[in-house]
Design an enzyme around this catalytic site. Structure first.
Site, PDB file in Angstrom:
ATOM      1  N   ASP B 200       0.950  -1.099  -0.111  1.00 55.70           N
ATOM      2  CA  ASP B 200       0.000  -0.017  -0.148  1.00 55.70           C
ATOM      3  C   ASP B 200       1.063   1.322  -0.134  1.00 55.70           C
ATOM      4  OD1 ASP B 200      -1.474   2.126   0.664  1.00 55.70           O
ATOM      5  OD2 ASP B 200      -2.336   1.382   2.720  1.00 55.70           O
ATOM      6  N   GLN B 203       0.869   6.308   1.352  1.00 61.83           N
ATOM      7  CA  GLN B 203       1.590   7.359   2.120  1.00 61.83           C
ATOM      8  C   GLN B 203       2.911   7.457   1.633  1.00 61.83           C
ATOM      9  OE1 GLN B 203       0.268   9.638   3.969  1.00 61.83           O
ATOM     10  NE2 GLN B 203      -1.878   8.298   4.086  1.00 61.83           N
TER      11      GLN B 203
END
Lengths: 148, 409
Positions: B200, B203
């Site tokens: 993921d 960020q």
């Protein structure tokens, strides 16, 4: 800081209720127990009610949350003790209307006691749910259909 | 370097406003970034000049829209160093990308008794799709522990990733703890046991150089809106051999090859995964955002943000009653600082900061298992981006002290 703005929301009464909440404890003989959460911030309220002959004989809450949610719960418990189910539900409606900015009469607002001071939450839309969580818990514990 | 970054602020018109009579200090970048004028202009230009549906309209505008949409895909490919542009699938965002992998690769490759490995620092979008897949398939979901200072426990990762593991799904950078994880090492662990690794990158991609080939990830997901692009556009990178073997995610227009009355065949990757009319303006906006970030340089951005964190962290830790979550020094830290002020709920703190014009996030940051792990209900979070300055941090510190005084905590 815009202290005046912050003062608007966090009046002395509100801070006092938050620091020294009323009826923040478990009930020995609860006739109903409701837990509600505010999914956006993780706040939780466990509300316990002792209904006797259609009246709120006693009420207590536990859980954790911000200043607004804690003081609102404290003020709510003060307001509904000794009231009938119907009166309590009416107060929940008055409170909801008040923080949503709907006009209610001064006589109606007076029924809320200290809780009427939370009308200032209206100016802080992000915090309305903090103030109303305990009232939703009350509605549910008094038999109203409430979305969890 | 500072001067260059100070000028950047002028490219973001939204920052030039007052909130509650104070100059806006926007420190909620981990939630979403602001958009530079260049990206806004590019999207207006597209709608004013070239708007058409892609890949099907046999006219000039259709050709132009298709060309620009595919050019944006090429920019993404270069930006993350994918081997081929067809390894780049446009999605709605990180959540959509991760759901795509869970619903296709996960559905096809995970069976009862298999294991999926995640960590305690996952955002809900890289947790719930795997949790639900595990429930559907009667597979086991395992959590990698964190070290005392909030980093991924790599020794525990080595224990948790086993021959039973089919998928390792880990955040490249945490949206709460401010740490960047060693995805390359985790990819090695996963591949050792023939598992795939899904990272993921929501960020990470906006804040540091990302090279998917070097990381050797099988899938990598991120969102446009956290990196100067509009909301509603995101990316799933996948290795081409994996993508080719996977079934489509959704069915409908554009993703087909031939459709018969009772059966159909699918077109090639990446279009097989892009059913229906796509967010063309979003993709073009993302392409422009990539141009903008590339012009500054991702390494420069990483260094500038490190400089901001180096400035902010000791100042925050100096305030009595402040607890910072994650590593207490700037080493291994990205531009996210989650913290709490003793005896004040983060929502009250955020409201007080807002009255001083400072926008931070307060809540569980869509990471409820992590909040439980840290034994807190919620935290406040300041997250920085390229247009933030040390003056913004000064304003944050000032506002926290103000809140302390007001609430007498």
């Amino acid at each position: 800081m815009s202290l005046s703005g912050l003062n608007n929301l966090y009046r002395e009464v509100i801070l006092d209720h938050s620091e020294h909440p009323h009826h923040k404890h478990n009930l020995e003989h609860a006739t109903d127990k409701v837990t509600l959460k505010n999914p956006t911030c993780g706040d939780v309220i466990n509300l316990e009610v002792n209904l006797v002959d259609g009246k709120v004989a006693d009420i207590g809450f536990t859980g954790e949350g911000c200043t607004i949610s804690q003081s609102s719960a404290s003020m709510m418990t003060d307001a509904v003790i000794g009231k009938t189910t119907a009166d309590s539900l009416e107060m929940a409606q008055i409170f909801s209307d008040m923080v949503m900015g709907k006009k209610r009469s001064d006589a109606d607002l007076e029924k809320l006691g200290d809780a009427a001071i939370l009308s200032s939450v209206m100016q802080f839309p992000a915090r309305i749910k903090c103030a109303t969580l305990c009232w939703w818990a009350l509605r549910k514990s008094l038999g109203e259909e409430v979305d969890d | 370097m500072d001067n260059k970054f100070l000028k950047i602020r002028n490219d973001f018109p939204i920052l030039n406003q007052k909130v509650n009579n104070e100059p806006l200090v926007y420190l909620d970048n981990a939630a979403t970034s602001q958009k530079p004028q260049a990206v806004l202009d590019e999207m207006v230009r597209y709608y004013q000049n070239d708007n058409a549906n892609t890949h099907r309209s046999v006219h000039t505008l259709g050709e132009r829209a298709t060309e620009e949409y595919e050019a944006a895909r090429g920019k993404v490919q270069k930006f993350i160093n994918a081997k081929e542009s067809r390894e780049v699938i446009f999605t709605k965002g990180t959540t959509d990308s991760l759901n795509l992998v869970a619903a296709t690769y996960g559905e096809e490759n995970v069976s009862a008794g298999d294991e999926i490995v995640v960590s305690y620092m996952e955002h809900h979008s890289n947790l719930i799709p795997w949790q639900q897949l595990a429930l559907r398939k009667h597979a086991t979901l395992k959590y990698i522990e964190l070290t005392a200072d909030g980093q991924l426990d790599m020794a525990d990762a080595e224990q948790k990733i086993t021959v039973k593991t089919k998928i390792v799904a880990i955040a490249h950078a945490s949206n709460v703890l401010g740490v960047t994880n060693d995805i390359q090492k985790l990819a090695q662990m996963a591949h050792l046991h023939n598992a795939v690794i899904v990272a993921d990158g929501a960020q990470a991609v906006p804040h540091q150089p990302v090279d998917v080939q070097n990381l050797d990830v099988d899938f990598y997901a991120f969102s446009g809106h956290k990196m100067l692009a509009p909301m509603g556009i995101g990316v799933l990178y996948g290795k081409s051999d994996l993508l080719k073997a996977m079934s489509p995610y959704q069915y409908g227009g554009e993703m087909i090859d031939f459709v018969e009355k009772y059966q159909s065949t699918w077109t090639d990757i990446p279009w097989k995964f892009e059913a229906g009319t796509q967010n063309v303006a979003g993709a073009i906006g993302l392409g422009k955002a990539i141009d903008y970030l590339t012009e500054i340089g991702m390494q420069n951005i990483a260094e500038y943000e490190k400089h901001l964190v180096e400035y902010a962290l000791p100042k925050l830790l100096e305030i009595p009653g402040v607890t910072v979550y994650g590593p207490q020094n700037q080493i291994n830290r990205n531009a996210v600082i989650s913290f709490n002020l003793k005896n004040l709920h983060p929502h009250d703190l955020a409201t007080a900061l807002d009255m001083d014009g400072v926008a931070v996030r307060a809540g569980h940051h869509c990471a409820q298992p992590l909040m439980k792990y840290l034994n807190v209900v919620a935290t406040a979070r300041a997250s920085f981006y390229i247009y933030n300055t040390v003056e913004d941090i000064d304003q944050l510190i000032y506002a926290i002290k103000d809140a302390k005084e007001f609430f007498k905590v």
